[in-house]
Write a protein that holds these residues in place. Structure first.
Motif, PDB file in Angstrom:
ATOM      1  N   THR A 107      -5.938  -7.943 -57.321  1.00 41.11           N
ATOM      2  CA  THR A 107      -7.151  -7.466 -56.665  1.00 41.11           C
ATOM      3  C   THR A 107      -6.808  -7.068 -55.236  1.00 41.11           C
ATOM      4  OG1 THR A 107      -9.450  -7.984 -56.080  1.00 41.11           O
ATOM      5  CG2 THR A 107      -7.866  -9.791 -55.952  1.00 41.11           C
ATOM      6  N   ALA A 108      -7.264  -5.892 -54.818  1.00 38.49           N
ATOM      7  CA  ALA A 108      -6.921  -5.362 -53.495  1.00 38.49           C
ATOM      8  C   ALA A 108      -8.184  -4.972 -52.756  1.00 38.49           C
ATOM      9  CB  ALA A 108      -5.991  -4.159 -53.626  1.00 38.49           C
ATOM     10  N   ASN A 109      -8.180  -5.257 -51.454  1.00 39.64           N
ATOM     11  CA  ASN A 109      -9.290  -4.928 -50.576  1.00 39.64           C
ATOM     12  C   ASN A 109      -8.763  -4.069 -49.441  1.00 39.64           C
ATOM     13  OD1 ASN A 109     -11.414  -7.173 -51.568  1.00 39.64           O
ATOM     14  ND2 ASN A 109      -9.361  -8.048 -51.491  1.00 39.64           N
ATOM     15  N   VAL A 110      -9.255  -2.845 -49.328  1.00 40.14           N
ATOM     16  CA  VAL A 110      -8.874  -1.951 -48.253  1.00 40.14           C
ATOM     17  C   VAL A 110     -10.031  -1.944 -47.259  1.00 40.14           C
ATOM     18  CG1 VAL A 110      -8.184   0.374 -47.607  1.00 40.14           C
ATOM     19  CG2 VAL A 110      -7.478  -0.568 -49.824  1.00 40.14           C
ATOM     20  N   VAL A 111      -9.792  -2.525 -46.093  1.00 43.19           N
ATOM     21  CA  VAL A 111     -10.852  -2.752 -45.110  1.00 43.19           C
ATOM     22  C   VAL A 111     -10.574  -1.913 -43.866  1.00 43.19           C
ATOM     23  CG1 VAL A 111     -12.056  -4.484 -43.735  1.00 43.19           C
ATOM     24  CG2 VAL A 111     -11.092  -5.109 -45.966  1.00 43.19           C
ATOM     25  N   VAL A 112     -11.576  -1.174 -43.433  1.00 42.14           N
ATOM     26  CA  VAL A 112     -11.481  -0.401 -42.194  1.00 42.14           C
ATOM     27  C   VAL A 112     -12.582  -0.882 -41.258  1.00 42.14           C
ATOM     28  CG1 VAL A 112     -11.531   1.867 -41.114  1.00 42.14           C
ATOM     29  CG2 VAL A 112     -10.509   1.590 -43.379  1.00 42.14           C
ATOM     30  N   PHE A 113     -12.188  -1.452 -40.115  1.00 43.98           N
ATOM     31  CA  PHE A 113     -13.148  -1.926 -39.131  1.00 43.98           C
ATOM     32  C   PHE A 113     -13.561  -0.792 -38.204  1.00 43.98           C
ATOM     33  CE2 PHE A 113     -10.837  -5.838 -40.230  1.00 43.98           C
ATOM     34  CZ  PHE A 113     -11.891  -6.706 -40.456  1.00 43.98           C
ATOM     35  N   ASP A 114     -14.767  -0.925 -37.649  1.00 42.66           N
ATOM     36  CA  ASP A 114     -15.257   0.047 -36.684  1.00 42.66           C
ATOM     37  C   ASP A 114     -14.817  -0.308 -35.268  1.00 42.66           C
ATOM     38  OD1 ASP A 114     -16.711   2.218 -35.633  1.00 42.66           O
ATOM     39  OD2 ASP A 114     -18.494   0.971 -35.359  1.00 42.66           O
ATOM     40  N   LYS A 115     -14.899  -1.603 -34.921  1.00 38.43           N
ATOM     41  CA  LYS A 115     -14.632  -2.035 -33.545  1.00 38.43           C
ATOM     42  C   LYS A 115     -13.577  -3.139 -33.447  1.00 38.43           C
ATOM     43  CE  LYS A 115     -19.502  -1.091 -32.649  1.00 38.43           C
ATOM     44  NZ  LYS A 115     -20.835  -1.698 -32.465  1.00 38.43           N
ATOM     45  N   THR A 116     -13.266  -3.768 -34.558  1.00 40.90           N
ATOM     46  CA  THR A 116     -12.328  -4.887 -34.560  1.00 40.90           C
ATOM     47  C   THR A 116     -10.899  -4.387 -34.729  1.00 40.90           C
ATOM     48  OG1 THR A 116     -14.014  -6.298 -35.553  1.00 40.90           O
ATOM     49  CG2 THR A 116     -11.724  -7.039 -35.733  1.00 40.90           C
TER      50      THR A 116
ATOM     51  N   GLY B 218     -11.843  -8.970 -31.096  1.00 46.16           N
ATOM     52  CA  GLY B 218     -12.990  -8.154 -30.719  1.00 46.16           C
ATOM     53  C   GLY B 218     -14.272  -8.960 -30.647  1.00 46.16           C
ATOM     54  N   GLU B 219     -15.131  -8.595 -29.719  1.00 45.86           N
ATOM     55  CA  GLU B 219     -16.381  -9.311 -29.521  1.00 45.86           C
ATOM     56  C   GLU B 219     -17.392  -9.049 -30.622  1.00 45.86           C
ATOM     57  OE1 GLU B 219     -16.810 -11.642 -27.229  1.00 45.86           O
ATOM     58  OE2 GLU B 219     -14.709 -11.265 -26.745  1.00 45.86           O
ATOM     59  N   GLU B 220     -17.226  -7.966 -31.367  1.00 46.19           N
ATOM     60  CA  GLU B 220     -18.183  -7.624 -32.423  1.00 46.19           C
ATOM     61  C   GLU B 220     -17.815  -8.269 -33.761  1.00 46.19           C
ATOM     62  OE1 GLU B 220     -20.784  -6.045 -31.416  1.00 46.19           O
ATOM     63  OE2 GLU B 220     -19.906  -5.755 -29.436  1.00 46.19           O
ATOM     64  N   PHE B 221     -16.676  -8.938 -33.798  1.00 43.73           N
ATOM     65  CA  PHE B 221     -16.209  -9.562 -35.037  1.00 43.73           C
ATOM     66  C   PHE B 221     -16.818 -10.948 -35.178  1.00 43.73           C
ATOM     67  CE2 PHE B 221     -13.107 -12.251 -37.303  1.00 43.73           C
ATOM     68  CZ  PHE B 221     -12.980 -11.529 -38.489  1.00 43.73           C
ATOM     69  N   SER B 222     -17.319 -11.265 -36.370  1.00 45.52           N
ATOM     70  CA  SER B 222     -17.939 -12.565 -36.636  1.00 45.52           C
ATOM     71  C   SER B 222     -17.274 -13.213 -37.836  1.00 45.52           C
ATOM     72  CB  SER B 222     -19.437 -12.382 -36.906  1.00 45.52           C
ATOM     73  OG  SER B 222     -20.037 -13.620 -37.249  1.00 45.52           O
ATOM     74  N   VAL B 223     -17.039 -14.520 -37.744  1.00 47.16           N
ATOM     75  CA  VAL B 223     -16.386 -15.250 -38.838  1.00 47.16           C
ATOM     76  C   VAL B 223     -16.980 -16.650 -38.944  1.00 47.16           C
ATOM     77  CG1 VAL B 223     -14.530 -16.057 -37.317  1.00 47.16           C
ATOM     78  CG2 VAL B 223     -14.159 -15.984 -39.804  1.00 47.16           C
TER      79      VAL B 223
ATOM     80  N   SER C 131     -17.651 -10.427 -40.841  1.00 48.92           N
ATOM     81  CA  SER C 131     -18.583  -9.327 -40.628  1.00 48.92           C
ATOM     82  C   SER C 131     -18.304  -8.702 -39.269  1.00 48.92           C
ATOM     83  CB  SER C 131     -20.040  -9.779 -40.716  1.00 48.92           C
ATOM     84  OG  SER C 131     -20.325 -10.743 -39.713  1.00 48.92           O
ATOM     85  N   GLU C 132     -18.863  -7.535 -39.062  1.00 52.13           N
ATOM     86  CA  GLU C 132     -18.711  -6.826 -37.802  1.00 52.13           C
ATOM     87  C   GLU C 132     -20.077  -6.291 -37.389  1.00 52.13           C
ATOM     88  OE1 GLU C 132     -15.312  -3.874 -36.170  1.00 52.13           O
ATOM     89  OE2 GLU C 132     -16.569  -3.029 -37.742  1.00 52.13           O
TER      90      GLU C 132
END
Length: 388
Positions: free
Chosen positions: A86-95, A191-196, A386-387
């Motif tokens: 299983t593969a996840n290709v993730v593109v962040f906007d600000k992170t 990044g400040e917009e990244f949430s975990v 999340s972002e």
């Protein structure tokens, strides 16, 4: 590359875009979508097919930051698979992300490896570190502790130890263009917009007499109550002792260090018949008390739900990506009902989050958001990203 249908992949778009793909029976289920930014790729798969599947990802996304791990089962959406990727290709906007990896050839190198990873990632605005470690030559306790110390208490850490089904022969970690059996890879998120947020829980119950660790060295247990730990353990397993270490996954041990309220669940990774010792994924402290544990499907599903609830506590936004790392021992207990624990997590999170993950030889996570990272065995751990 060999592809299946060309329908669009499972895609989630808020401020970060997530495309999920599955490699099954020698083919990806979808053609790869091109990315418009720097991609982070997270892949989990069966050892025998992982490298060939990842090669396709590397060809399609040559500039991506890629990390992959062998497993004891793959979580793709709400389903659990074997012999797949299983593969996840993730593109962040600000992170922004940073991938680093170091070799950990033996258990004694674990603390130094954690320190190396932490120093390489430590920087302003570091919010979280996701770790994928080899599953057989690492002391997860030492790795987690030294990594946490290097990045600081304000940075959360989660991840897991690579698996190899129930065989315990060889695990693989891939970081960028490097593949090795002793690799530990870590991705930092900035990044400040990244949430975990994170949560972890088990669902196992102790039983039988309480023993005391009277001889141990790090993650190697020699004696309980001044007698061979391996022979004592075999007494409890009876006829099932012939299939060690695999059957040890059904009977983990509960460890409580001396003069401490903290309790840990540990599973056997290897046994040494000549030395009469048992090697665990993390420390077995001298003087600690030890008790066997067991469980059933209902209790494990309840534990998975509680892990999801803990990961969701205090969040002000909806999770966009949920990474589930569960123990192979849970999978062996639940058998064909294993997807019930994934469905329990989904029920808590709702339909909007992309769900991925794998079955591991050890889970790295805080017990709940704000706590330090520790090695767990026989737990479901949930990391929500999340972002804004």
């Amino acid at each position: 590359d060999k592809f299946g249908p060309t329908d669009k992949p499972l895609s989630f778009v808020i401020n970060m875009k997530i495309n999920q793909y599955q490699y099954l029976d020698g083919a990806w289920d979808q053609a790869f979508e091109p990315t418009t930014g720097n991609a982070w790729i997270l892949a989990f798969g069966q050892r025998g097919v992982l490298s060939e599947a990842v090669a396709s990802l590397q060809n399609a996304y040559p500039n991506a930051s890629l990390v992959a791990s062998s497993t004891s089962g793959e979580i793709h959406g709400d389903e659990v698979h074997d012999n797949s990727v299983t593969a996840n290709v993730v593109v962040f906007d600000k992170t922004t992300t940073k991938l680093v990896a170091f070799h950990c050839p033996n258990s004694a190198s674990s603390a130094a490896t954690g320190e190396q990873l932490g120093k390489a990632l430590a920087a302003p605005h570091l919010k979280h570190v996701f770790v994928v470690s080899n599953g057989l030559t690492v002391n997860g306790t030492a790795l987690a502790s030294s990594l946490q110390q290097a990045v600081g208490a304000g940075v959360s850490i989660s991840g897991g130890l690579a698996g190899d089904g129930a065989d315990f022969k060889e695990t693989l970690v891939i970081a960028g263009a490097e593949t090795a059996t002793d690799l530990v890879a870590a991705v930092g998120f900035y990044g400040e917009e990244f949430s975990v947020s994170c949560g972890s829980w088990g669902g196992w119950q102790p039983f039988g007499p309480i023993r005391v660790v009277t001889k141990s060295e790090g993650s190697v247990l020699h004696e309980l109550d001044d007698k061979s730990a391996l022979s004592k353990y075999k007494e409890y397993l009876g006829e099932q002792a012939g299939s060690l270490p695999a059957n040890a996954l059904l009977f983990p041990i509960l460890i409580q260090p001396a003069n401490s309220d903290r309790k840990m669940v540990r599973t056997v990774l290897a046994i040494d018949e000549e030395a009469q010792t048992m090697t665990f994924a993390g420390d077995v402290p001298l003087g600690a008390t030890v008790q066997l544990m067991r469980s059933n499907t209902e209790s494990l599903v309840d534990g998975a739900k509680l892990a999801a609830e803990k990961s969701h506590e205090g969040r002000s936004d909806q999770a966009q990506l949920a990474i589930l790392v569960s123990c192979v021992g849970r999978k062996l207990v639940m058998k064909q009902r294993v997807e019930e624990e994934v469905e329990a997590v989904r029920e808590v999170l709702g339909p909007q989050a992309a769900v991925t993950g794998f079955y591991s030889y050890g889970e790295l996570s805080p017990r709940q958001t704000g706590a330090p990272c520790d090695l767990h065995n026989q737990t479901m751990t949930v990391t929500l990203l999340s972002e804004a």
